[in-house]
Design a protein around this motif. Structure first.
Motif, PDB file in Angstrom:
ATOM      1  N   THR A  14       0.837  -1.201   0.000  1.00 49.72           N
ATOM      2  CA  THR A  14       0.000   0.000   0.000  1.00 49.72           C
ATOM      3  C   THR A  14       0.874   1.253   0.000  1.00 49.72           C
ATOM      4  O   THR A  14       1.816   1.354   0.769  1.00 49.72           O
ATOM      5  CB  THR A  14      -0.911   0.010   1.234  1.00 49.72           C
ATOM      6  OG1 THR A  14      -1.776  -1.133   1.173  1.00 49.72           O
ATOM      7  CG2 THR A  14      -1.757   1.271   1.274  1.00 49.72           C
ATOM      8  N   GLY A  15       0.521   2.167  -0.907  1.00 56.86           N
ATOM      9  CA  GLY A  15       1.268   3.412  -1.021  1.00 56.86           C
ATOM     10  C   GLY A  15       2.383   3.386  -2.039  1.00 56.86           C
ATOM     11  O   GLY A  15       2.927   4.440  -2.396  1.00 56.86           O
ATOM     12  N   ASP A  16       2.720   2.210  -2.522  1.00 54.37           N
ATOM     13  CA  ASP A  16       3.788   2.084  -3.522  1.00 54.37           C
ATOM     14  C   ASP A  16       3.313   2.526  -4.905  1.00 54.37           C
ATOM     15  O   ASP A  16       2.128   2.770  -5.125  1.00 54.37           O
ATOM     16  CB  ASP A  16       4.274   0.633  -3.601  1.00 54.37           C
ATOM     17  CG  ASP A  16       5.163   0.262  -2.438  1.00 54.37           C
ATOM     18  OD1 ASP A  16       5.497  -0.936  -2.312  1.00 54.37           O
ATOM     19  OD2 ASP A  16       5.526   1.162  -1.645  1.00 54.37           O
ATOM     20  N   SER A  17       4.266   2.577  -5.823  1.00 56.24           N
ATOM     21  CA  SER A  17       3.975   2.925  -7.216  1.00 56.24           C
ATOM     22  C   SER A  17       4.357   1.766  -8.122  1.00 56.24           C
ATOM     23  O   SER A  17       5.200   0.929  -7.775  1.00 56.24           O
ATOM     24  CB  SER A  17       4.772   4.165  -7.629  1.00 56.24           C
ATOM     25  OG  SER A  17       4.392   5.279  -6.859  1.00 56.24           O
ATOM     26  N   LEU A  18       3.718   1.756  -9.285  1.00 57.71           N
ATOM     27  CA  LEU A  18       3.993   0.716 -10.285  1.00 57.71           C
ATOM     28  C   LEU A  18       3.718   1.311 -11.651  1.00 57.71           C
ATOM     29  O   LEU A  18       2.801   2.138 -11.806  1.00 57.71           O
ATOM     30  CB  LEU A  18       3.071  -0.490 -10.031  1.00 57.71           C
ATOM     31  CG  LEU A  18       3.515  -1.889 -10.457  1.00 57.71           C
ATOM     32  CD1 LEU A  18       4.865  -2.242  -9.841  1.00 57.71           C
ATOM     33  CD2 LEU A  18       2.469  -2.906 -10.033  1.00 57.71           C
ATOM     34  N   ARG A  19       4.497   0.886 -12.628  1.00 58.39           N
ATOM     35  CA  ARG A  19       4.321   1.397 -13.992  1.00 58.39           C
ATOM     36  C   ARG A  19       4.052   0.215 -14.909  1.00 58.39           C
ATOM     37  O   ARG A  19       4.913  -0.654 -15.070  1.00 58.39           O
ATOM     38  CB  ARG A  19       5.554   2.148 -14.446  1.00 58.39           C
ATOM     39  CG  ARG A  19       5.445   2.783 -15.823  1.00 58.39           C
ATOM     40  CD  ARG A  19       6.736   3.522 -16.147  1.00 58.39           C
ATOM     41  NE  ARG A  19       6.779   4.084 -17.470  1.00 58.39           N
ATOM     42  CZ  ARG A  19       6.338   5.296 -17.785  1.00 58.39           C
ATOM     43  NH1 ARG A  19       5.813   6.062 -16.853  1.00 58.39           N
ATOM     44  NH2 ARG A  19       6.415   5.742 -19.032  1.00 58.39           N
ATOM     45  N   LEU A  20       2.887   0.217 -15.514  1.00 57.71           N
ATOM     46  CA  LEU A  20       2.535  -0.809 -16.479  1.00 57.71           C
ATOM     47  C   LEU A  20       2.838  -0.303 -17.881  1.00 57.71           C
ATOM     48  O   LEU A  20       2.723   0.889 -18.164  1.00 57.71           O
ATOM     49  CB  LEU A  20       1.057  -1.165 -16.388  1.00 57.71           C
ATOM     50  CG  LEU A  20       0.536  -1.616 -15.025  1.00 57.71           C
ATOM     51  CD1 LEU A  20      -0.942  -1.990 -15.135  1.00 57.71           C
ATOM     52  CD2 LEU A  20       1.343  -2.748 -14.469  1.00 57.71           C
ATOM     53  N   SER A  21       3.187  -1.232 -18.746  1.00 56.64           N
ATOM     54  CA  SER A  21       3.430  -0.887 -20.136  1.00 56.64           C
ATOM     55  C   SER A  21       2.727  -1.899 -21.029  1.00 56.64           C
ATOM     56  O   SER A  21       2.512  -3.050 -20.638  1.00 56.64           O
ATOM     57  CB  SER A  21       4.931  -0.883 -20.425  1.00 56.64           C
ATOM     58  OG  SER A  21       5.183  -0.434 -21.743  1.00 56.64           O
ATOM     59  N   CYS A  22       2.360  -1.463 -22.208  1.00 66.19           N
ATOM     60  CA  CYS A  22       1.707  -2.338 -23.178  1.00 66.19           C
ATOM     61  C   CYS A  22       2.295  -2.031 -24.546  1.00 66.19           C
ATOM     62  O   CYS A  22       2.273  -0.878 -24.992  1.00 66.19           O
ATOM     63  CB  CYS A  22       0.208  -2.101 -23.164  1.00 66.19           C
ATOM     64  SG  CYS A  22      -0.702  -3.011 -24.430  1.00 66.19           S
ATOM     65  N   GLU A  23       2.814  -3.054 -25.193  1.00 64.90           N
ATOM     66  CA  GLU A  23       3.387  -2.883 -26.518  1.00 64.90           C
ATOM     67  C   GLU A  23       2.459  -3.500 -27.555  1.00 64.90           C
ATOM     68  O   GLU A  23       2.004  -4.632 -27.387  1.00 64.90           O
ATOM     69  CB  GLU A  23       4.758  -3.532 -26.607  1.00 64.90           C
ATOM     70  CG  GLU A  23       5.448  -3.312 -27.943  1.00 64.90           C
ATOM     71  CD  GLU A  23       6.895  -3.756 -27.940  1.00 64.90           C
ATOM     72  OE1 GLU A  23       7.374  -4.253 -26.905  1.00 64.90           O
ATOM     73  OE2 GLU A  23       7.546  -3.612 -28.986  1.00 64.90           O
TER      74      GLU A  23
END
Length: 123
Positions: A14-23
């Motif tokens: 909780t409180g963290d960040s995440l970066r999703l990517s889609c190619e």
């Protein structure tokens, strides 16, 4: 053959960040609107964010507004979802999708879908 491949999911706190990517491949990327959706166990697939073909216009679900940011790189055929201040209720499989219909919220307006990436937020 059209392919959308998501990456970047994982287990965070909780409180963290995440970066999703889609190619994307196999389609004329610069003419398509793109969206991110998510589906939690036992729930309907829901809209998260979308972006127009030019990248100039975006919209978000109220529940993620001011925490998530969608962007795209038309030179690399990718779309990203930056997720900040994650909460346990953000836990879901996240899907990217492509549409010919500008950048709608309705999942039935999207023609192409990836297979999803799991995001799990622990409390």
């Amino acid at each position: 053959q059209v392919q959308l491949v998501e990456s970047g999911g994982g287990l965070v706190q909780t409180g963290d960040s995440l970066r999703l990517s889609c190619e994307a491949s196999g389609l004329t990327f610069t003419t398509l609107g793109l969206g991110w959706f998510r589906q939690a166990p036992g729930k309907e697939r829901e809209f998260v964010a979308s972006i127009s073909a030019s990248g100039l216009t975006t919209q978000y679900a109220d529940i993620v507004k001011a925490r998530f940011t969608i962007s795209r790189d038309n030179g690399k055929n990718t779309v990203q979802l930056e997720m900040n201040r994650l909460r346990p209720e953000d836990t879901a499989v996240y899907y990217c999708a492509a549409t010919y219909k500008y950048y709608p919220k309705n999942r039935y307006d999207y023609a192409y879908w990836g297979r999803g990436t799991q995001v799990t937020v622990s409390s």
